[in-house]
Design an enzyme around this catalytic site. Structure first.
Site, mmCIF file in Angstrom:
data_model
loop_
_atom_site.group_PDB
_atom_site.id
_atom_site.type_symbol
_atom_site.label_atom_id
_atom_site.label_comp_id
_atom_site.label_asym_id
_atom_site.label_seq_id
_atom_site.Cartn_x
_atom_site.Cartn_y
_atom_site.Cartn_z
ATOM 1 N N LYS A 82 -10.063 -6.397 4.133
ATOM 2 C CA LYS A 82 -10.524 -7.550 3.092
ATOM 3 C C LYS A 82 -11.451 -8.468 4.022
ATOM 4 O O LYS A 82 -12.526 -8.908 3.343
ATOM 5 C CB LYS A 82 -9.470 -7.971 2.388
ATOM 6 C CG LYS A 82 -8.713 -7.289 1.589
ATOM 7 C CD LYS A 82 -7.368 -7.848 1.382
ATOM 8 C CE LYS A 82 -6.673 -6.619 0.050
ATOM 9 N NZ LYS A 82 -5.037 -7.195 0.108
ATOM 10 N N GLU A 96 1.075 -1.157 0.155
ATOM 11 C CA GLU A 96 0.064 -0.150 0.006
ATOM 12 C C GLU A 96 0.772 1.289 0.119
ATOM 13 O O GLU A 96 2.042 1.100 0.289
ATOM 14 C CB GLU A 96 -0.786 -0.201 1.282
ATOM 15 C CG GLU A 96 -1.870 -1.078 1.503
ATOM 16 C CD GLU A 96 -2.786 -1.238 0.423
ATOM 17 O OE1 GLU A 96 -3.641 -0.236 0.022
ATOM 18 O OE2 GLU A 96 -2.804 -2.062 -0.594
HETATM 19 N N1 HSE Z 1 -0.912 -4.288 -0.526
HETATM 20 C C1 HSE Z 1 -2.072 -5.157 -0.865
HETATM 21 C C2 HSE Z 1 -0.988 -6.715 -0.791
HETATM 22 C C3 HSE Z 1 -2.481 -4.896 -2.235
HETATM 23 O O1 HSE Z 1 0.124 -6.506 -0.262
HETATM 24 O O2 HSE Z 1 -1.847 -7.631 -0.809
HETATM 25 C C4 HSE Z 1 -3.573 -5.529 -2.732
HETATM 26 O O3 HSE Z 1 -4.654 -5.197 -1.851
#
Ligand code: HSE
Length: 431
Positions: free
Chosen positions: A205, A190
């Site tokens: 998530k 991110e």
């Molecule tokens: N930063 C997130 C990950 C990207 O490493 O999975 C996907 O949401």
């Protein structure tokens, strides 16, 4: 052949991947849709940076109104990320008549109700396959193919950055900071990698999956969460010695007391499929009452895998499939009763505890006594002292039998206040 216009808002790593597919695979996409799908506008506040993609003149703008005012744009892709201005952008895109495709898990987990209600009121759809599991079609699987099932359990690695870091630490002996920097370089992390390593991204998530699969509406901030920022190389070594690998797991499980939800670094037995998911790969293990176990595995982060999910949603939106699913699922609808969430203190499980303690008579007995008084039974004990001198602290690893979360946390609190304890206790769940 007709042409249907698409716009993109947010031209970062994933936006670049989307532009590459939409501009580079026009024939294939036209074949799938039966119409030409034309990316006509990309909006980003930075119109100067060279992103290595050759764009037609006039395509890139920093003015969102150019997209909002073009009534021929049927679908807009939001890839700004975060809460604001992404929330306002999506609301104005919907208001201007666009269907929306987004990868924004933070926004869905936080304001799902508001933006889904807005889409319903404008008779538009929102699709979000890329918000969970990157290129893995898990949202589609739960929304359509698995609809015959009541989900019993979901166990997932859904952060590519964390899985990449843990793999690098285990297989290459890379230190934590170097592995984080490499994940950023590869476009997995991110904008603020703290969101990855402290478990925020994973829990957001999980909140989406818990709603989609179990009908729960958790406040993601209330879901118990531990990130991998507590994991040290020594834990990886001890886990391996005990026959486990450490993975950052998101878990949802239907129980008679409500849906159990948590995110935690977890010791997973080395011979299981979940333990063998490496690098930035993600896995989502779903257990349905009719289908049994389903394992979905693939790239959970990165430019093209995530863009694959987004372009799939664009195609579904243009074909009308997305709207059918959107209208039938009634996601985040106020009137829809939410499934109860289990009190986190009542969640039961085995634990790995790492203590840093003074190495003198009575210390082990003191710790074991506190665990015993909290009804926590010890399964095994390992102790290591790197330096043989009497004054150096010892690392003490205790594996427990199944105990109540409330008891485990209370015991750790008490133990951490002992004079013989030299550091904060590290706790991980054990599958
Ligand atoms: N930063 C997130 C990950 C990207 O490493 O999975 C996907 O949401």
């Amino acid at each position: 052949m007709d042409t249907v216009k698409v716009a993109l808002v947010g031209f970062g790593t994933i936006g670049i991947g989307v532009a590459k597919i939409l501009l580079g695979q026009q024939e294939r996409i036209a074949g799938a849709v039966g119409r030409n799908v034309k990316l006509v506008r990309i909006c980003d506040k930075d119109t100067q940076r060279d992103r290595g993609v050759k764009l037609p003149a006039e395509m890139l703008t920093d003015d969102l109104n150019v997209i909002l005012n073009d009534s021929e744009i049927f679908t807009a892709i939001e890839l700004v990320g975060g809460i604001e201005p992404a929330r306002s952008i999506i609301l104005s895109l919907l208001k201007s008549g666009k269907n929306v495709v987004t990868a924004n898990k933070a926004l869905l987990a936080t304001h799902g109700g508001e933006i889904f209600d807005a889409a319903r009121s404008y008779n538009r759809s929102i699709s979000f396959e890329a918000a969970v599991g990157g290129g893995i079609p898990v949202v589609n699987a739960i929304s359509t193919a698995l609809q015959a099932n009541a989900l019993c359990q979901l166990q997932a690695i859904v952060n590519g950055t964390c899985n990449f870091i843990l793999t690098q630490m285990e297989e290459r002996g890379t230190d934590y900071a170097t592995a984080v920097a490499e994940a950023q370089r590869l476009g997995y992390a991110e904008a603020n990698p703290a969101m990855d390593v402290n478990g925020t991204d994973t829990v957001q998530k999980l909140a989406i999956l818990a709603h989609l699969g179990f009908g729960a509406k958790p406040n993601w901030q209330d879901v118990p969460r531990t990130g991998i920022d507590t994991v040290e190389a020594i834990d990886i070594v001890y886990a391996k010695r005990l026959g486990y690998r450490i993975k950052l797991l998101a878990v949802a499980e239907a129980t008679p007391d409500g849906v159990e939800l948590y995110v935690s670094p977890t010791l997973v037995r080395i011979d299981t499929p979940v333990a063998n998911v490496r690098d930035s790969f993600n896995i989502i293990r779903i257990v349905g009452d009719a289908v049994g176990d389903v394992l979905l595995q693939g790239r959970g982060a990165g430019e093209l895998p995530t863009a694959s999910a987004i372009v799939g949603d664009v195609i579904d939106t243009i074909l009308g499939r997305a709207k059918i699913t959107f209208d039938t699922l009634n996601l985040w609808k106020k009137e829809r009763p939410a499934t109860k969430i289990k009190n986190p203190a009542e969640i039961c499980g085995k634990n790995y505890l790492r203590f840093l303690v003074e190495d003198r008579p009575g210390v082990l007995a003191e710790i074991a006594g506190i665990l015993g008084r909290h009804k926590i039974s010890i399964a095994s004990v390992l102790q290591q002292q790197d330096n043989e001198s009497n004054n150096s602290p010892a690392v003490l690893i205790i594996m427990t039998h199944v105990s109540r979360e409330g008891d485990t946390l209370a015991a750790i609190d008490t133990i951490d206040s002992l004079v013989c304890v030299r550091g904060k206790t590290v706790r991980m769940r054990v599958e």
